[in-house]
Design a protein around this motif. Sequence first.
Motif, PDB file in Angstrom:
ATOM      1  N   GLN A   1      30.805  53.058  37.475  1.00  0.00           N
ATOM      2  CA  GLN A   1      30.776  52.357  38.756  1.00  0.00           C
ATOM      3  C   GLN A   1      30.314  50.919  38.593  1.00  0.00           C
ATOM      4  OE1 GLN A   1      28.500  54.374  41.862  1.00  0.00           O
ATOM      5  NE2 GLN A   1      27.861  52.405  42.697  1.00  0.00           N
ATOM      6  N   HIS A   2      29.251  50.718  37.839  1.00  0.00           N
ATOM      7  CA  HIS A   2      28.708  49.366  37.659  1.00  0.00           C
ATOM      8  C   HIS A   2      29.649  48.483  36.842  1.00  0.00           C
ATOM      9  CE1 HIS A   2      24.189  50.080  38.696  1.00  0.00           C
ATOM     10  NE2 HIS A   2      25.005  50.637  39.559  1.00  0.00           N
ATOM     11  N   MET A   3      30.277  49.042  35.825  1.00  0.00           N
ATOM     12  CA  MET A   3      31.193  48.241  35.015  1.00  0.00           C
ATOM     13  C   MET A   3      32.446  47.865  35.795  1.00  0.00           C
ATOM     14  SD  MET A   3      29.681  47.689  32.105  1.00  0.00           S
ATOM     15  CE  MET A   3      28.275  47.505  33.214  1.00  0.00           C
ATOM     16  N   LEU A   4      32.935  48.766  36.638  1.00  0.00           N
ATOM     17  CA  LEU A   4      34.094  48.428  37.457  1.00  0.00           C
ATOM     18  C   LEU A   4      33.747  47.323  38.447  1.00  0.00           C
ATOM     19  CD1 LEU A   4      37.021  48.961  38.266  1.00  0.00           C
ATOM     20  CD2 LEU A   4      36.187  50.748  39.834  1.00  0.00           C
ATOM     21  N   GLY A   5      32.587  47.427  39.063  1.00  0.00           N
ATOM     22  CA  GLY A   5      32.165  46.380  39.996  1.00  0.00           C
ATOM     23  C   GLY A   5      31.994  45.039  39.309  1.00  0.00           C
ATOM     24  N   PHE A   6      31.375  45.034  38.120  1.00  0.00           N
ATOM     25  CA  PHE A   6      31.197  43.801  37.358  1.00  0.00           C
ATOM     26  C   PHE A   6      32.545  43.203  36.972  1.00  0.00           C
ATOM     27  CE2 PHE A   6      31.149  42.013  33.020  1.00  0.00           C
ATOM     28  CZ  PHE A   6      30.381  40.871  33.251  1.00  0.00           C
ATOM     29  N   ALA A   7      33.462  44.053  36.511  1.00  0.00           N
ATOM     30  CA  ALA A   7      34.783  43.572  36.093  1.00  0.00           C
ATOM     31  C   ALA A   7      35.537  42.988  37.283  1.00  0.00           C
ATOM     32  CB  ALA A   7      35.583  44.701  35.457  1.00  0.00           C
ATOM     33  N   MET A   8      35.482  43.651  38.416  1.00  0.00           N
ATOM     34  CA  MET A   8      36.178  43.159  39.604  1.00  0.00           C
ATOM     35  C   MET A   8      35.650  41.784  40.011  1.00  0.00           C
ATOM     36  SD  MET A   8      38.612  45.072  40.840  1.00  0.00           S
ATOM     37  CE  MET A   8      39.314  46.647  40.307  1.00  0.00           C
ATOM     38  N   LYS A   9      34.344  41.619  40.042  1.00  0.00           N
ATOM     39  CA  LYS A   9      33.762  40.325  40.413  1.00  0.00           C
ATOM     40  C   LYS A   9      34.152  39.235  39.418  1.00  0.00           C
ATOM     41  CE  LYS A   9      29.588  42.010  42.763  1.00  0.00           C
ATOM     42  NZ  LYS A   9      28.100  42.046  42.714  1.00  0.00           N
ATOM     43  N   SER A  10      34.078  39.565  38.136  1.00  0.00           N
ATOM     44  CA  SER A  10      34.361  38.576  37.096  1.00  0.00           C
ATOM     45  C   SER A  10      35.829  38.174  37.103  1.00  0.00           C
ATOM     46  CB  SER A  10      33.992  39.141  35.717  1.00  0.00           C
ATOM     47  OG  SER A  10      32.646  39.516  35.669  1.00  0.00           O
ATOM     48  N   VAL A  11      36.704  39.171  37.057  1.00  0.00           N
ATOM     49  CA  VAL A  11      38.128  38.895  36.912  1.00  0.00           C
ATOM     50  C   VAL A  11      38.690  38.210  38.149  1.00  0.00           C
ATOM     51  CG1 VAL A  11      40.411  39.925  36.604  1.00  0.00           C
ATOM     52  CG2 VAL A  11      38.467  40.777  35.272  1.00  0.00           C
ATOM     53  N   THR A  12      38.344  38.688  39.344  1.00  0.00           N
ATOM     54  CA  THR A  12      38.918  38.083  40.550  1.00  0.00           C
ATOM     55  C   THR A  12      38.567  36.607  40.663  1.00  0.00           C
ATOM     56  OG1 THR A  12      37.005  38.909  41.827  1.00  0.00           O
ATOM     57  CG2 THR A  12      39.035  40.207  41.899  1.00  0.00           C
ATOM     58  N   GLN A  13      37.327  36.249  40.354  1.00  0.00           N
ATOM     59  CA  GLN A  13      36.940  34.843  40.474  1.00  0.00           C
ATOM     60  C   GLN A  13      37.528  33.983  39.364  1.00  0.00           C
ATOM     61  OE1 GLN A  13      32.845  33.916  41.804  1.00  0.00           O
ATOM     62  NE2 GLN A  13      32.532  36.134  41.946  1.00  0.00           N
ATOM     63  N   MET A  14      37.605  34.521  38.153  1.00  0.00           N
ATOM     64  CA  MET A  14      38.102  33.733  37.035  1.00  0.00           C
ATOM     65  C   MET A  14      39.627  33.638  37.027  1.00  0.00           C
ATOM     66  SD  MET A  14      35.449  35.181  34.183  1.00  0.00           S
ATOM     67  CE  MET A  14      35.928  34.118  32.845  1.00  0.00           C
ATOM     68  N   VAL A  15      40.287  34.626  37.621  1.00  0.00           N
ATOM     69  CA  VAL A  15      41.745  34.622  37.670  1.00  0.00           C
ATOM     70  C   VAL A  15      42.250  33.988  38.964  1.00  0.00           C
ATOM     71  CG1 VAL A  15      43.817  36.095  37.763  1.00  0.00           C
ATOM     72  CG2 VAL A  15      41.980  36.617  36.154  1.00  0.00           C
ATOM     73  N   MET A  16      41.569  34.282  40.084  1.00  0.00           N
ATOM     74  CA  MET A  16      42.091  33.878  41.390  1.00  0.00           C
ATOM     75  C   MET A  16      41.201  32.916  42.173  1.00  0.00           C
ATOM     76  SD  MET A  16      43.776  37.534  42.538  1.00  0.00           S
ATOM     77  CE  MET A  16      42.403  38.517  41.937  1.00  0.00           C
ATOM     78  N   GLY A  17      39.993  32.648  41.711  1.00  0.00           N
ATOM     79  CA  GLY A  17      39.227  31.572  42.287  1.00  0.00           C
ATOM     80  C   GLY A  17      38.165  31.933  43.304  1.00  0.00           C
ATOM     81  N   SER A  18      37.715  30.907  44.024  1.00  0.00           N
ATOM     82  CA  SER A  18      36.518  30.984  44.861  1.00  0.00           C
ATOM     83  C   SER A  18      36.666  31.887  46.083  1.00  0.00           C
ATOM     84  CB  SER A  18      36.121  29.578  45.318  1.00  0.00           C
ATOM     85  OG  SER A  18      37.184  28.969  46.048  1.00  0.00           O
ATOM     86  N   THR A  19      37.890  32.269  46.443  1.00  0.00           N
ATOM     87  CA  THR A  19      38.067  33.212  47.546  1.00  0.00           C
ATOM     88  C   THR A  19      37.211  34.449  47.324  1.00  0.00           C
ATOM     89  OG1 THR A  19      40.339  32.505  47.976  1.00  0.00           O
ATOM     90  CG2 THR A  19      39.739  34.705  48.727  1.00  0.00           C
ATOM     91  N   PHE A  20      37.030  34.823  46.066  1.00  0.00           N
ATOM     92  CA  PHE A  20      36.342  36.064  45.744  1.00  0.00           C
ATOM     93  C   PHE A  20      34.855  35.872  45.472  1.00  0.00           C
ATOM     94  CE2 PHE A  20      40.798  36.869  45.096  1.00  0.00           C
ATOM     95  CZ  PHE A  20      40.956  38.096  45.727  1.00  0.00           C
ATOM     96  N   GLU A  21      34.330  34.713  45.864  1.00  0.00           N
ATOM     97  CA  GLU A  21      32.883  34.574  45.941  1.00  0.00           C
ATOM     98  C   GLU A  21      32.341  35.422  47.086  1.00  0.00           C
ATOM     99  OE1 GLU A  21      32.041  30.450  46.308  1.00  0.00           O
ATOM    100  OE2 GLU A  21      32.758  29.934  44.290  1.00  0.00           O
ATOM    101  N   ASP A  22      33.204  35.678  48.058  1.00  0.00           N
ATOM    102  CA  ASP A  22      32.877  36.554  49.183  1.00  0.00           C
ATOM    103  C   ASP A  22      32.973  38.004  48.715  1.00  0.00           C
ATOM    104  OD1 ASP A  22      32.761  38.087  51.470  1.00  0.00           O
ATOM    105  OD2 ASP A  22      34.105  36.809  52.637  1.00  0.00           O
ATOM    106  N   GLU A  23      31.857  38.722  48.734  1.00  0.00           N
ATOM    107  CA  GLU A  23      31.836  40.090  48.222  1.00  0.00           C
ATOM    108  C   GLU A  23      32.760  41.014  48.998  1.00  0.00           C
ATOM    109  OE1 GLU A  23      28.540  43.363  46.750  1.00  0.00           O
ATOM    110  OE2 GLU A  23      28.056  41.233  46.918  1.00  0.00           O
ATOM    111  N   GLN A  24      32.959  40.734  50.269  1.00  0.00           N
ATOM    112  CA  GLN A  24      33.866  41.564  51.061  1.00  0.00           C
ATOM    113  C   GLN A  24      35.305  41.422  50.579  1.00  0.00           C
ATOM    114  OE1 GLN A  24      32.979  43.923  53.334  1.00  0.00           O
ATOM    115  NE2 GLN A  24      30.944  43.386  52.573  1.00  0.00           N
ATOM    116  N   GLU A  25      35.657  40.220  50.111  1.00  0.00           N
ATOM    117  CA  GLU A  25      36.997  40.022  49.548  1.00  0.00           C
ATOM    118  C   GLU A  25      37.160  40.814  48.251  1.00  0.00           C
ATOM    119  OE1 GLU A  25      39.634  38.600  50.708  1.00  0.00           O
ATOM    120  OE2 GLU A  25      38.772  37.674  52.492  1.00  0.00           O
TER     121      GLU A  25
END
Length: 462
Positions: A166-190
């Motif tokens: 669970q923790h690794m999936l959450g970490f990966a999602m936060k990392s990849v979304t921001q590094m691949v798709m940008g600041s939109t995913f600074e919002d945790e709800q996104e």
Amino acid sequence: MLDFAIFAVTFLLALVGAVLYLYPASRQAAGIPGITPTEEKDGNLPDIVNSGSLHEFLVNLHERYGPVVSFWFGRRLVVSLGSVDVLKQHINPNKTSDPFETMLKSLLRYQSDSGNVSENLMRKKMYENGVTNSLRSNFALLLKLSEELLDKWLSYPESQHVPLCQHMLGFAMKSVTQMVMGSTFEDEQEVIRFQKNHGTVWSEIGKGFLDGSLDKSTTRKKQYEDALMQLESILKKIIKERKGRNFSEHIFIDSLVQGDLNDQQILEDSMIFSLASCIITAKLCTWAVCFLTTYEEVQRKLYEEIDQVFGKGPVTPENIEELRYCRQVLCETVRTARLTPVSARLQDIEGKIDKFIIPRETLVLYALGVVLQDPSTWPSPYKFDPERFDDESVMKTFSLLGFSGTQECPELRFAYMVTSVLLSVLVRRLHLLSVEGQVIETKYELVTSSKEEAWITVSKRY
């Protein structure tokens, strides 16, 4: 991108179905050893299902018949290669094309042409630059997210069980979304919304296409189509925002936008990279930590390397590149976990493996999970031994299989860096410990995972 495995009626078999639909049937087995069809219509599909996964089916098949084997998918011959020697012999005129991209595009029902050799080389270089630039530009972000997870784990009492998957999936999602798709995913709800849609799409592209169950379920089909539409919608919005503008932080999509691609190619490539990178990164992080908790001596050596390289100084991109033993740990993680047990390519021209002729338009499987456990290639194959990669010939073989070097796929390269940073931050401050009595069983899907949640505990080094 990576060559991947699938579970029974799942991703790769759906690809097989797509390929077989495009080409006429053939009953000519070309003298290749293997099994005859169990059923006229489905071929050996029942045998694959009964084995539990395609990987396990191929393990049994290669044990019985050797490194070159055949079986039947419907009325079509499929050939599987299960040793380094026969893989080296396989002539693949489309070696510049990306089999994982081909599979995903087929299952996502994208239609854009994969291009000729020069176009594929151009896009491969574009991907490499995209990964390099996004990692360099967003290193501080990656470090911040790693340290946030560290702080969370530091706050736990030593007896608390940590849900690693669970923790690794959450970490990966936060990392990849921001590094691949940008600041939109600074919002945790996104991020949460993306993770939900990602999960729906990823699970359905691995099932339901082959047997038609997705089309038969109105509810499931609508959920899948809605999730895919939402992912495409956010990507289209980001692509539009990034076009013709300069931003302080370079994200992966910027490299695609700045390249010689049309809008549909940009959408498809960004979709595939974001889908695959999230799950590959999550599973590589998960398995690496699992093995470190099990093999205390490996964790001790990794800690000593981290301490020697960083000392009391900060984690930097330059120092990460010096973590030779860490990279060996990740290579051995990929090998031991059989992170991607199967890949597939279409034989565009007639070829020959040993004494066997591979007919044109045969689907050829690379049984990577079989090869990665072959004792003739890997002494003590079931032992987790990162130091086996001290041998240059071993690294050469690993590269041949697509897991390192010039053949390394962009998603795995991305995952290697993210996992290296995370391990540097965690192991520097924490002992990673296994939960006594826990048995982690493996599930061979598109990306190999554990069947159940994997639990660990942590204790502070200082």
